[in-house]
Motif scaffolding. Sequence first.
Motif, PDB file in Angstrom:
ATOM      1  N   MET A   1      46.035  44.806  31.136  1.00  0.00           N
ATOM      2  CA  MET A   1      45.534  43.676  30.342  1.00  0.00           C
ATOM      3  C   MET A   1      44.253  43.137  30.959  1.00  0.00           C
ATOM      4  SD  MET A   1      47.305  39.977  29.502  1.00  0.00           S
ATOM      5  CE  MET A   1      48.317  40.576  28.166  1.00  0.00           C
ATOM      6  N   ILE A   2      43.253  42.944  30.127  1.00  0.00           N
ATOM      7  CA  ILE A   2      41.976  42.394  30.574  1.00  0.00           C
ATOM      8  C   ILE A   2      41.989  40.880  30.375  1.00  0.00           C
ATOM      9  CG2 ILE A   2      39.485  42.371  30.152  1.00  0.00           C
ATOM     10  CD1 ILE A   2      39.780  45.279  29.195  1.00  0.00           C
ATOM     11  N   ILE A   3      41.576  40.151  31.414  1.00  0.00           N
ATOM     12  CA  ILE A   3      41.576  38.686  31.368  1.00  0.00           C
ATOM     13  C   ILE A   3      40.219  38.168  31.816  1.00  0.00           C
ATOM     14  CG2 ILE A   3      42.575  36.584  32.365  1.00  0.00           C
ATOM     15  CD1 ILE A   3      45.214  38.120  32.635  1.00  0.00           C
ATOM     16  N   GLY A   4      39.601  37.356  30.981  1.00  0.00           N
ATOM     17  CA  GLY A   4      38.384  36.649  31.362  1.00  0.00           C
ATOM     18  C   GLY A   4      38.759  35.289  31.898  1.00  0.00           C
ATOM     19  N   LEU A   5      38.388  35.012  33.142  1.00  0.00           N
ATOM     20  CA  LEU A   5      38.795  33.772  33.812  1.00  0.00           C
ATOM     21  C   LEU A   5      37.565  32.979  34.248  1.00  0.00           C
ATOM     22  CD1 LEU A   5      40.861  31.899  35.266  1.00  0.00           C
ATOM     23  CD2 LEU A   5      40.689  33.450  37.235  1.00  0.00           C
ATOM     24  N   ASP A   6      37.457  31.770  33.753  1.00  0.00           N
ATOM     25  CA  ASP A   6      36.368  30.875  34.139  1.00  0.00           C
ATOM     26  C   ASP A   6      36.983  29.612  34.742  1.00  0.00           C
ATOM     27  OD1 ASP A   6      34.058  29.372  34.408  1.00  0.00           O
ATOM     28  OD2 ASP A   6      33.831  28.968  32.264  1.00  0.00           O
ATOM     29  N   VAL A   7      37.055  29.584  36.080  1.00  0.00           N
ATOM     30  CA  VAL A   7      37.571  28.396  36.771  1.00  0.00           C
ATOM     31  C   VAL A   7      36.385  27.469  37.011  1.00  0.00           C
ATOM     32  CG1 VAL A   7      38.814  27.510  38.777  1.00  0.00           C
ATOM     33  CG2 VAL A   7      39.393  29.757  37.854  1.00  0.00           C
ATOM     34  N   GLY A   8      36.170  26.546  36.104  1.00  0.00           N
ATOM     35  CA  GLY A   8      35.020  25.658  36.196  1.00  0.00           C
ATOM     36  C   GLY A   8      35.328  24.427  37.020  1.00  0.00           C
ATOM     37  N   PHE A   9      34.280  23.747  37.471  1.00  0.00           N
ATOM     38  CA  PHE A   9      34.437  22.491  38.198  1.00  0.00           C
ATOM     39  C   PHE A   9      34.603  21.363  37.178  1.00  0.00           C
ATOM     40  CE2 PHE A   9      31.597  24.462  41.673  1.00  0.00           C
ATOM     41  CZ  PHE A   9      32.679  25.133  42.202  1.00  0.00           C
ATOM     42  N   GLY A  10      35.602  21.520  36.363  1.00  0.00           N
ATOM     43  CA  GLY A  10      35.891  20.560  35.302  1.00  0.00           C
ATOM     44  C   GLY A  10      37.101  21.044  34.527  1.00  0.00           C
ATOM     45  N   ARG A  11      36.933  22.203  33.854  1.00  0.00           N
ATOM     46  CA  ARG A  11      38.043  22.800  33.122  1.00  0.00           C
ATOM     47  C   ARG A  11      38.100  24.299  33.413  1.00  0.00           C
ATOM     48  NH1 ARG A  11      40.481  19.512  29.518  1.00  0.00           N
ATOM     49  NH2 ARG A  11      41.543  21.255  28.481  1.00  0.00           N
ATOM     50  N   THR A  12      39.304  24.835  33.318  1.00  0.00           N
ATOM     51  CA  THR A  12      39.535  26.267  33.467  1.00  0.00           C
ATOM     52  C   THR A  12      39.752  26.866  32.086  1.00  0.00           C
ATOM     53  OG1 THR A  12      40.461  26.113  35.690  1.00  0.00           O
ATOM     54  CG2 THR A  12      41.143  28.004  34.363  1.00  0.00           C
ATOM     55  N   LYS A  13      39.075  27.993  31.823  1.00  0.00           N
ATOM     56  CA  LYS A  13      39.206  28.683  30.552  1.00  0.00           C
ATOM     57  C   LYS A  13      39.690  30.112  30.800  1.00  0.00           C
ATOM     58  CE  LYS A  13      35.651  26.770  30.676  1.00  0.00           C
ATOM     59  NZ  LYS A  13      35.100  25.703  31.561  1.00  0.00           N
ATOM     60  N   ILE A  14      40.628  30.563  29.974  1.00  0.00           N
ATOM     61  CA  ILE A  14      41.188  31.902  30.088  1.00  0.00           C
ATOM     62  C   ILE A  14      41.151  32.562  28.713  1.00  0.00           C
ATOM     63  CG2 ILE A  14      43.251  33.256  30.611  1.00  0.00           C
ATOM     64  CD1 ILE A  14      44.108  30.989  32.508  1.00  0.00           C
ATOM     65  N   ILE A  15      40.653  33.800  28.681  1.00  0.00           N
ATOM     66  CA  ILE A  15      40.583  34.559  27.439  1.00  0.00           C
ATOM     67  C   ILE A  15      41.285  35.902  27.639  1.00  0.00           C
ATOM     68  CG2 ILE A  15      39.058  35.824  25.862  1.00  0.00           C
ATOM     69  CD1 ILE A  15      38.790  32.963  25.290  1.00  0.00           C
ATOM     70  N   THR A  16      42.177  36.248  26.702  1.00  0.00           N
ATOM     71  CA  THR A  16      42.771  37.579  26.655  1.00  0.00           C
ATOM     72  C   THR A  16      42.574  38.102  25.229  1.00  0.00           C
ATOM     73  OG1 THR A  16      44.998  36.956  25.913  1.00  0.00           O
ATOM     74  CG2 THR A  16      44.531  36.782  28.272  1.00  0.00           C
ATOM     75  N   GLU A  17      43.096  39.277  24.963  1.00  0.00           N
ATOM     76  CA  GLU A  17      42.965  39.845  23.623  1.00  0.00           C
ATOM     77  C   GLU A  17      43.634  38.961  22.576  1.00  0.00           C
ATOM     78  OE1 GLU A  17      44.008  43.987  21.198  1.00  0.00           O
ATOM     79  OE2 GLU A  17      44.870  43.611  23.180  1.00  0.00           O
ATOM     80  N   LYS A  18      44.733  38.295  22.970  1.00  0.00           N
ATOM     81  CA  LYS A  18      45.553  37.593  21.990  1.00  0.00           C
ATOM     82  C   LYS A  18      45.422  36.077  22.022  1.00  0.00           C
ATOM     83  CE  LYS A  18      49.104  41.200  21.957  1.00  0.00           C
ATOM     84  NZ  LYS A  18      50.538  41.502  22.196  1.00  0.00           N
ATOM     85  N   GLU A  19      44.932  35.516  23.133  1.00  0.00           N
ATOM     86  CA  GLU A  19      44.916  34.051  23.197  1.00  0.00           C
ATOM     87  C   GLU A  19      43.818  33.514  24.094  1.00  0.00           C
ATOM     88  OE1 GLU A  19      48.225  32.108  25.386  1.00  0.00           O
ATOM     89  OE2 GLU A  19      48.977  34.138  25.657  1.00  0.00           O
ATOM     90  N   LYS A  20      43.630  32.202  23.986  1.00  0.00           N
ATOM     91  CA  LYS A  20      42.687  31.496  24.842  1.00  0.00           C
ATOM     92  C   LYS A  20      43.355  30.217  25.321  1.00  0.00           C
ATOM     93  CE  LYS A  20      40.566  29.367  20.790  1.00  0.00           C
ATOM     94  NZ  LYS A  20      39.401  29.325  19.923  1.00  0.00           N
TER      95      LYS A  20
END
Length: 300
Positions: A1-20
């Motif tokens: 599974m591929i996961i895009g992970l953006d741990v920001g200095f405010g909010r964390t965002k996660i993207i996969t094929e099926k959800e965000k």
Amino acid sequence: MIIGLDVGFGRTKIITEKEKLSFPTWVAKHTPSADEEVETISLFGENYVIGQDAKYERNLIEISDIKEYIKYLPLFLKFIQKKFLEESERLFIITGLPPRHKEHAAGVEEIIKETGAAGKVIPQGMGIFFDTKEKVEGTEDILIIDIGYNTLDYIMLVRDRTKAVGYRKRKSNTIENFGINRAVYEFRNQMEDGYIKDLPLTKLNEIFIKGQGRVFAEKIDFTKQRQRAITAYAEMLTGRLKTEVGDFINSVETIVIAGGGARFITGEHIGRPDAIIPEEPEFSQARGYYKFGLITGEKE
């Protein structure tokens, strides 16, 4: 599974094929209560909670600098494992770091590998490039502006056909404490002395985003104060960018504005009404990391 992970200095965002997913980049040690429903994560011999649930604990930590990011990154990676590992035998996590902190890339990749996942760290800003690649590809030069909560990042790309992605990084920087939080400070300055002005910054930020808040039982509209704060911040932002990149902001062929701040700052604010703003710009970085995973051919 591929996961895009953006741990920001405010909010964390996660993207996969099926959800965000999106949640505050908050952590706190968990204090058990008599009866509760809360998901905890174990680290350093302690139980922690992350995200929105952290605000109900006594010792909330807002991840706001690179040292805290490195220290607590394993918590967010363990959260990803608990949530997604059952769906896949292997996780491939792509994330990024602000330009100023690129020397930590190898260390972050090692932290990811220690969790049993494969990992890749690319420069922050390049996530936005891969997210908007179809719109920007082929242009001579690109200025990507990533307006986070605490930081303002930019990356300048120049066409170079010898590079795999078709561009080389000409200039980039991370400007600390110059994200949309500056607009929140200006928003506070618009308030009269009293309850709202004295609220913690995290709560004031929620009111800023919604444009309204409650004073006791009364709901009050703050959109005018917010607009004045945004206008003031936009002037500071434009001035700082001109200090950093000179006239390039006017002469560059393509400008992309992304990050959570792009919900409030548009091309018109910086004198470039033609600027590209991705759909759901706060997810652009994580979405680009995910797309990078697809481009590189990493398979589940």
